[in-house]
Write an enzyme that holds these catalytic residues in place. Structure first.
Site, PDB file in Angstrom:
ATOM      1  N   VAL A  14      80.097  68.562  11.008  1.00  0.00           N
ATOM      2  CA  VAL A  14      80.603  67.249  11.432  1.00  0.00           C
ATOM      3  C   VAL A  14      81.683  67.415  12.500  1.00  0.00           C
ATOM      4  O   VAL A  14      81.659  66.742  13.542  1.00  0.00           O
ATOM      5  CB  VAL A  14      81.159  66.480  10.211  1.00  0.00           C
ATOM      6  CG1 VAL A  14      81.848  65.197  10.648  1.00  0.00           C
ATOM      7  CG2 VAL A  14      80.039  66.172   9.232  1.00  0.00           C
ATOM      8  N   CYS A 258      74.999  66.969   1.901  1.00  0.00           N
ATOM      9  CA  CYS A 258      75.597  65.659   1.592  1.00  0.00           C
ATOM     10  C   CYS A 258      75.011  64.979   0.365  1.00  0.00           C
ATOM     11  O   CYS A 258      75.745  64.618  -0.561  1.00  0.00           O
ATOM     12  CB  CYS A 258      75.418  64.712   2.780  1.00  0.00           C
ATOM     13  SG  CYS A 258      76.521  65.077   4.125  1.00  0.00           S
ATOM     14  N   LYS A 318      65.698  71.136   5.171  1.00  0.00           N
ATOM     15  CA  LYS A 318      64.810  70.277   5.959  1.00  0.00           C
ATOM     16  C   LYS A 318      64.579  70.965   7.295  1.00  0.00           C
ATOM     17  O   LYS A 318      65.280  71.948   7.601  1.00  0.00           O
ATOM     18  CB  LYS A 318      65.416  68.889   6.137  1.00  0.00           C
ATOM     19  CG  LYS A 318      66.658  68.831   7.013  1.00  0.00           C
ATOM     20  CD  LYS A 318      67.060  67.385   7.217  1.00  0.00           C
ATOM     21  CE  LYS A 318      68.063  67.276   8.338  1.00  0.00           C
ATOM     22  NZ  LYS A 318      68.491  65.917   8.580  1.00  0.00           N
TER      23      LYS A 318
HETATM   24  C1  UDX Z   1      72.245  62.897   5.182  1.00  0.00           C
HETATM   25  C2  UDX Z   1      72.364  61.449   5.702  1.00  0.00           C
HETATM   26  O1  UDX Z   1      71.138  61.059   6.304  1.00  0.00           O
HETATM   27  C3  UDX Z   1      73.513  61.320   6.672  1.00  0.00           C
HETATM   28  O2  UDX Z   1      73.657  59.966   7.080  1.00  0.00           O
HETATM   29  C4  UDX Z   1      74.762  61.790   5.944  1.00  0.00           C
HETATM   30  O3  UDX Z   1      75.881  61.605   6.696  1.00  0.00           O
HETATM   31  C5  UDX Z   1      74.606  63.238   5.530  1.00  0.00           C
HETATM   32  O4  UDX Z   1      73.495  63.325   4.655  1.00  0.00           O
HETATM   33  P1  UDX Z   1      71.148  65.151   5.995  1.00  0.00           P
HETATM   34  O5  UDX Z   1      71.597  65.725   4.705  1.00  0.00           O
HETATM   35  O6  UDX Z   1      71.377  65.940   7.223  1.00  0.00           O
HETATM   36  O7  UDX Z   1      71.852  63.736   6.257  1.00  0.00           O
HETATM   37  O8  UDX Z   1      69.574  64.947   5.919  1.00  0.00           O
HETATM   38  P2  UDX Z   1      68.499  63.761   5.779  1.00  0.00           P
HETATM   39  O9  UDX Z   1      67.610  63.806   6.944  1.00  0.00           O
HETATM   40  O10 UDX Z   1      69.116  62.479   5.469  1.00  0.00           O
HETATM   41  O11 UDX Z   1      67.629  64.292   4.555  1.00  0.00           O
HETATM   42  C6  UDX Z   1      68.224  64.659   3.325  1.00  0.00           C
HETATM   43  C7  UDX Z   1      67.193  65.166   2.341  1.00  0.00           C
HETATM   44  O12 UDX Z   1      66.343  64.123   1.912  1.00  0.00           O
HETATM   45  C8  UDX Z   1      66.279  66.261   2.871  1.00  0.00           C
HETATM   46  O13 UDX Z   1      66.160  67.268   1.872  1.00  0.00           O
HETATM   47  C9  UDX Z   1      64.958  65.570   3.086  1.00  0.00           C
HETATM   48  O14 UDX Z   1      63.864  66.424   2.962  1.00  0.00           O
HETATM   49  C10 UDX Z   1      64.995  64.519   1.991  1.00  0.00           C
HETATM   50  N1  UDX Z   1      64.162  63.338   2.270  1.00  0.00           N
HETATM   51  C11 UDX Z   1      64.511  62.495   3.274  1.00  0.00           C
HETATM   52  C12 UDX Z   1      63.034  63.080   1.506  1.00  0.00           C
HETATM   53  O15 UDX Z   1      62.714  63.836   0.577  1.00  0.00           O
HETATM   54  N2  UDX Z   1      62.302  61.951   1.759  1.00  0.00           N
HETATM   55  C13 UDX Z   1      62.620  61.086   2.751  1.00  0.00           C
HETATM   56  O16 UDX Z   1      61.912  60.085   2.909  1.00  0.00           O
HETATM   57  C14 UDX Z   1      63.749  61.377   3.543  1.00  0.00           C
END
Ligand code: UDX
Length: 447
Positions: A14, A258, A318
């Site tokens: 961040v 997060c 991811k």
């Molecule tokens: C997240 C939030 O999106 C962001 O706004 C916050 O500030 C920090 O946390 P991030 O952790 O980088 O960001 O990833 P994100 O793309 O949101 O995905 C988080 C997790 O959810 C991943 O493991 C992803 O695979 C999973 N996910 C996401 C799903 O399983 N299904 C979905 O439909 C979307």
């Protein structure tokens, strides 16, 4: 536009993205971190982690960015100082605020007005505690604003430069104005609120996103036993303008730096105040179980897993990041190793991190080497490189041509037509597919 010098405390994801983006907007930025190696890397224009676009931003704006280990340098040159330190989970699930406290300890007894802007995710009520602590120290002239981040890894630069909204929670209007002004060039929707509401907006946003993920994962699990296809179901749900299409991808659960910690922190925050947040507790539990369901899918087709060889494909939490914090691959690898499986792992960028976190897993950056002789290939993270997994080469190399698609990345029909047994998440047709009685290497006839 007046360009304020900006200070940043904490050069993690961040902090470094915030620094690079404010520099891109024309500000001079001085960034402080306690990790000398991190400062050394950033000072030489390199980022210690994989984040698309960050390197280019650092390079382009190098003349406006300064990295230091000395907090005094930050307070010496900037009147607006963003706090971007980590707030990991403690053993009790509460947010660990020790890095935030250290920032306050290091704050010199400044005479001039300084504005502390909290970007780190903190429990609701933190702002008030900091405000009281500053007042008690005779630092009433040090302002405090809550300005939570909504940066997703892999798209953090884009999320900063094109935000859905910017949240500014302040005690004094002028302090909120000073922070809001910094974001004006982005043309963003700026939400002004009190400090506690700004803190809650961040926690509630993440809680709602994980609720959507666990919801669609449970729908997926019900799809599997009832004959529906969750991908089609999610597509149609998402077309309802009241719901929208985002965060409805069923899979093997959420991870990252997060979601797991922030959802737990909100649950504990409620519990500490005497409220049992039932819905969020269920969301968290569903996610834990979801990571383990892959093991049952493997057992369903392979029977006992002892002595089998499984390839875990994609190890970061991811795509487009090398971050493995709370990655489902860690739980999955642990479960499979405990079942006596020979576990292999592939990832295009996270191997260095994986070496630290996945003891006992044979790692490789060659997809073909990883699936060679495998009884199952499990897509754990939807890296684009895996779209071509159902190839003749892969099928020929595997002991049994069996793909568990933990992210519904592949087309089930095409994958089956290519000679694989395919198991997705929440895709009912998989109920019909069985491995041959005696699996034969590269035997299309047996399928
Ligand atoms: C997240 C939030 O999106 C962001 O706004 C916050 O500030 C920090 O946390 P991030 O952790 O980088 O960001 O990833 P994100 O793309 O949101 O995905 C988080 C997790 O959810 C991943 O493991 C992803 O695979 C999973 N996910 C996401 C799903 O399983 N299904 C979905 O439909 C979307």
């Amino acid at each position: 536009m007046p360009r304020e010098p900006i200070g940043i405390l904490g050069a993690g994801w961040v902090g470094s993205v915030t620094a690079a983006c404010f520099a891109e907007l024309g500000h001079d930025v001085v960034v402080r971190d306690v990790d000398p190696e991190r400062i050394r890397l950033f000072s030489s224009g390199r980022a210690p982690f994989h984040e698309p676009g960050l390197g280019a931003h650092l390079e382009r704006n190098g003349s406006r960015l300064r990295f230091t280990e000395d907090a005094g340098e930050v307070f010496g040159s900037a009147r607006i100082v963003f706090v971007c330190v980590g707030t990991p989970s403690t053993h009790s699930g509460d947010a660990d605020l020790s890095a935030v406290h250290r920032v306050l300890d290091e704050l010199p007894d400044v005479d001039e007005r300084v504005l502390l802007v909290m970007k780190s995710t903190v429990p609701v009520g933190t702002g008030e505690k900091v405000r009281n602590a500053l007042d008690a120290r005779g630092l009433a002239h040090v302002g405090y604003v809550s300005n939570p981040e909504f940066l997703a890894e892999g798209s953090a630069i884009r999320d900063f430069m094109h935000p859905d909204r910017v949240v500014v929670g302040a005690y004094a209007e002028a302090e909120g104005d000073a922070v809001a002004r910094l974001y004006e060039p982005l043309g963003a929707h700026i939400v002004r609120s009190d400090v506690a509401s700004a803190e809650m907006i961040k926690l509630a946003s993440n809680a709602f996103l994980v609720t959507r993920i666990s919801f669609i994962n449970e729908i997926a699990n019900v799809c599997e036993v009832t004959g529906a296809d969750v991908v089609k179901v999610a597509e149609a749900i998402g077309l309802d303008h009241r719901l929208g299409p985002h965060f409805l991808r069923a899979g093997i659960g959420y991870g990252g730096s997060c979601f797991p910690k922030d959802s737990l922190a909100l649950k504990q925050l409620a519990a500490n105040s005497g409220y049992h947040f039932q819905l969020l507790s269920a969301v968290i539990e569903v996610n834990e179980l979801q990571k383990r369901r892959v093991v049952h899918k493997l057992q369903k087709h392979l029977g006992s897993l002892r002595g089998k060889r499984d390839a875990l494909l994609g190890l970061s939490f991811k795509p487009d990041t090398d971050d493995m914090r709370e990655a489902p691959s860690i739980v999955l690898a642990g479960r499979l190793l405990a079942e006596g499986v020979e576990v292999r792992g592939w990832d295009p960028v996270a191997l260095e991190e994986a070496r630290r976190r996945l003891a006992g897993v044979a790692l490789s950056d060659s997809l073909l080497e990883t699936v060679d002789g495998a009884d199952a290939a499990v897509i754990v993270t939807e890296w684009p490189e895996l779209r071509g997994l159902a190839s003749d080469e892969v099928r020929a190399g595997m002991r049994t041509p069996f793909i568990v698609d933990g992210r519904n990345l592949l087309d089930p029909e095409e994958t089956r037509a290519a000679g694989f047994v395919y198991e997705g998440i929440g895709r009912a047709a998989s109920l019909l597919a069985e491995l041959p009685e005696t699996p034969e290497r590269d035997s299309e006839a047996a399928l």
